[in-house]
Design an enzyme around this catalytic site. Structure first.
Site, PDB file in Angstrom:
ATOM      1  N   GLU A 198       1.684   3.255   3.242  1.00  0.00           N
ATOM      2  CA  GLU A 198       1.959   2.686   4.299  1.00  0.00           C
ATOM      3  C   GLU A 198       3.706   2.378   3.907  1.00  0.00           C
ATOM      4  O   GLU A 198       4.194   1.487   3.551  1.00  0.00           O
ATOM      5  CB  GLU A 198       1.324   1.201   4.517  1.00  0.00           C
ATOM      6  CG  GLU A 198       0.028   1.500   4.704  1.00  0.00           C
ATOM      7  CD  GLU A 198      -0.744   0.358   4.866  1.00  0.00           C
ATOM      8  OE1 GLU A 198      -0.196  -0.930   4.933  1.00  0.00           O
ATOM      9  OE2 GLU A 198      -2.085   0.309   4.822  1.00  0.00           O
TER      10      GLU A 198
ATOM     11  N   HIS B  50       0.697  -1.094  -0.096  1.00  0.00           N
ATOM     12  CA  HIS B  50      -0.099  -0.114  -0.021  1.00  0.00           C
ATOM     13  C   HIS B  50       0.950   1.133   0.011  1.00  0.00           C
ATOM     14  O   HIS B  50       1.884   1.479   0.882  1.00  0.00           O
ATOM     15  CB  HIS B  50      -0.880  -0.255   1.167  1.00  0.00           C
ATOM     16  CG  HIS B  50      -1.954  -1.123   1.063  1.00  0.00           C
ATOM     17  ND1 HIS B  50      -2.266  -1.822   2.358  1.00  0.00           N
ATOM     18  CD2 HIS B  50      -2.683  -1.455   0.109  1.00  0.00           C
ATOM     19  CE1 HIS B  50      -3.167  -2.620   1.994  1.00  0.00           C
ATOM     20  NE2 HIS B  50      -3.333  -2.784   0.652  1.00  0.00           N
TER      21      HIS B  50
ATOM     22  N   GLU C 180       2.152  -5.776  10.499  1.00  0.00           N
ATOM     23  CA  GLU C 180       1.777  -4.205  10.441  1.00  0.00           C
ATOM     24  C   GLU C 180       2.744  -3.577  11.639  1.00  0.00           C
ATOM     25  O   GLU C 180       2.876  -4.155  12.952  1.00  0.00           O
ATOM     26  CB  GLU C 180       0.163  -4.176  11.395  1.00  0.00           C
ATOM     27  CG  GLU C 180      -0.782  -4.791  10.413  1.00  0.00           C
ATOM     28  CD  GLU C 180      -1.242  -3.930   9.187  1.00  0.00           C
ATOM     29  OE1 GLU C 180      -0.837  -2.838   9.157  1.00  0.00           O
ATOM     30  OE2 GLU C 180      -1.903  -4.446   8.248  1.00  0.00           O
TER      31      GLU C 180
ATOM     32  N   HIS D 228       3.375  -3.805   6.317  1.00  0.00           N
ATOM     33  CA  HIS D 228       2.247  -2.884   6.233  1.00  0.00           C
ATOM     34  C   HIS D 228       2.307  -1.952   7.528  1.00  0.00           C
ATOM     35  O   HIS D 228       3.390  -1.946   8.255  1.00  0.00           O
ATOM     36  CB  HIS D 228       0.957  -3.726   6.136  1.00  0.00           C
ATOM     37  CG  HIS D 228       0.799  -4.378   5.094  1.00  0.00           C
ATOM     38  ND1 HIS D 228      -0.469  -4.155   4.113  1.00  0.00           N
ATOM     39  CD2 HIS D 228       1.273  -5.307   4.548  1.00  0.00           C
ATOM     40  CE1 HIS D 228      -0.527  -4.802   3.000  1.00  0.00           C
ATOM     41  NE2 HIS D 228       0.592  -5.680   3.357  1.00  0.00           N
TER      42      HIS D 228
END
Length: 449
Positions: free
Chosen positions: A91, A88, A286, A195
């Site tokens: 990100e 993404h 993440e 991410h």
């Protein structure tokens, strides 16, 4: 002559300094990353290889740096590992961390014992940015910046073929096709994609169709124990991921890990595609509450993630590896190597070298190995903890030619070149229940992974 020579000398010294005096903690644009990777490859050509696996919609190269004792080609017995960042575009922490990981690995090889053992035993592939177009279009808002999608406005983490849904006709974006082609060209064993927007390690499955995989709100894969171990390896090696409650108003993640579907379902995700069709166990990391944190936060994020990035790489040596050979010692391609009790949607098969890799925790496992025209064999192996010695247990299976006219080859429930839909049968009620996710929760969480 001196007037012409001096600028050239300065340019050469500038490239040299950029890879030896330390990489700045800032957000480098796509051109700067390309220049950096090319300089690294020039300065460390004996153990790096740089290549593009494809181009983005706007024509930017998707550069991958390969590091290892044998960077230019696969060697039997040395597993393939990969990190993918910036799927993404907004990100951005993973993009920065992977550049600093490259710097740490290149500067530490043959001087740092841990780095040296990793690169001598593993072929490491690093793709700092899977979505450079999105990055270039992004702004610096903490959570709601532009740039998540690619140039066509597509979320790349919803664009892969999905094992649980019929979407054969869905067009694949250029960046997704590049990853799929890359996976078909290398026999990757372990992977993670980086991410932002939370602090947690998420593992497959991300999706379900209400079959037997759906258990207590999680979509459980046959290798769930291994995935939990991999996620915990990262979260507990991280300075604080395992402590839960890392982001304001974030969901509590016990031990800093979560099953992807339990967090929220998504279809067309990259980690499920890696696992189901490419035999590569992948988790999603993440790494920051802010998707685009201030540059002043970057040194601390590197310190928090550095030990975890290294510890996770070492897990590529879990379990057992080897070759399947016929009675004359010739490698057998496309042989099935199945572990009793682990019915994978797509059975694990040997590659063109007859090689197989099975990431397994220490213990006793019964293997069934089958191949067309060969007698199947069943063997029980006692597997130690390989990461401690940077090598999985090595075991070759030797097959004998079959005297039967009927091949004894286990077939998958459905062809793994298409979809694997509800192998346990129809579960329409469970399927409908699995779709019942509060709309507001889905809207907010879909901005994360």
């Amino acid at each position: 002559m001196m007037v012409l020579f001096t600028p050239c000398l300065c340019l050469w010294l500038g490239a040299w300094v950029s890879t030896t005096s330390g990489l700045d903690f800032r957000y480098h644009n796509t051109v700067e990353i390309e220049q950096y990777l090319k300089a690294v490859n020039r300065n460390y050509s004996s153990f790096t290889h740089l290549h593009s696996i494809g181009k983005s919609v706007e024509g930017r190269d998707l550069w991958v740096l390969v590091l290892g004792k044998y960077p230019n080609e696969h060697k039997i017995g040395i597993p393939e590992f990969k990190y993918v960042g910036n799927m993404h575009g907004n990100e951005v922490v993973g993009r920065v961390l992977l550049l600093h990981l490259i710097e740490h690995l290149t500067q530490g090889y043959l001087s740092d014992p841990e780095v040296t053992r990793i690169l001598n035993s593993t072929r490491v592939h690093i793709l700092p940015s899977m979505n450079p177009d999105g990055f270039e279009a992004s702004d610096r808002d903490c959570m709601f910046s532009e740039g998540r999608f690619n140039k066509h406005g597509v979320d790349l983490n919803r664009n892969f073929p999905d094992a649980f849904e019929r979407d054969e006709e869905e067009p694949r974006e250029a960046e997704v096709r590049a990853i799929m082609d890359w996976l078909s060209s290398e026999s990757f064993v372990l992977s993670a994609n980086l991410h932002g927007g939370a602090v947690v390690a998420s593992y497959p499955y991300d999706n379900s169709n209400g079959g037997a995989e759906l258990q207590r709100g999680s979509s459980v894969s046959p290798d769930n124990d291994v995935f939990v171990h991999l996620a915990k390896t990262y979260s507990f090696s991280h300075t604080h991921m395992h402590k839960e409650n890392n982001c304001y108003e974030s969901k509590d993640f016990k031990n800093g890990i979560t099953n992807g579907y339990y967090w929220y379902p998504l279809s067309g995700g990259m980690q499920d595609y890696n696992y189901v069709w490419s035999q590569c166990l992948e988790i999603t990391l993440e790494l920051s509450c802010c998707k685009y944190p201030p540059e002043s936060d970057l040194p601390g994020l590197w310190r928090a993630n550095k030990p975890a990035l290294l510890a996770y790489m070492q897990q590529v040596h879990l379990g057992v590896k080897g070759q399947v050979l016929d009675s004359t010692g010739v490698p057998v391609q496309n042989a099935l190597v199945e572990v009793e009790g682990r019915r994978n949607l797509c059975p694990f098969r040997t590659d063109k070298n007859g090689e197989y890799y099975r990431l397994l925790l220490p213990g006793n496992y019964t293997f069934k190995v089958t191949a067309l025209g060969q007698e199947s064999i069943t063997e029980t192996l006692s597997i130690p903890h390989g990461p401690d010695v940077y090598s999985a247990m090595t075991h070759n299976f030797v097959l004998q030619r079959s005297s039967s006219s009927v091949p004894d080859v286990t077939q998958p429930t459905e062809s793994c070149t298409s979809k694997v839909r509800n192998p346990a049968g129809s579960h329409s009620v469970a399927l409908l229940a699995s779709w019942f996710v509060p709309l507001l929760s889905m809207t907010l969480r879909s901005l994360l992974v």
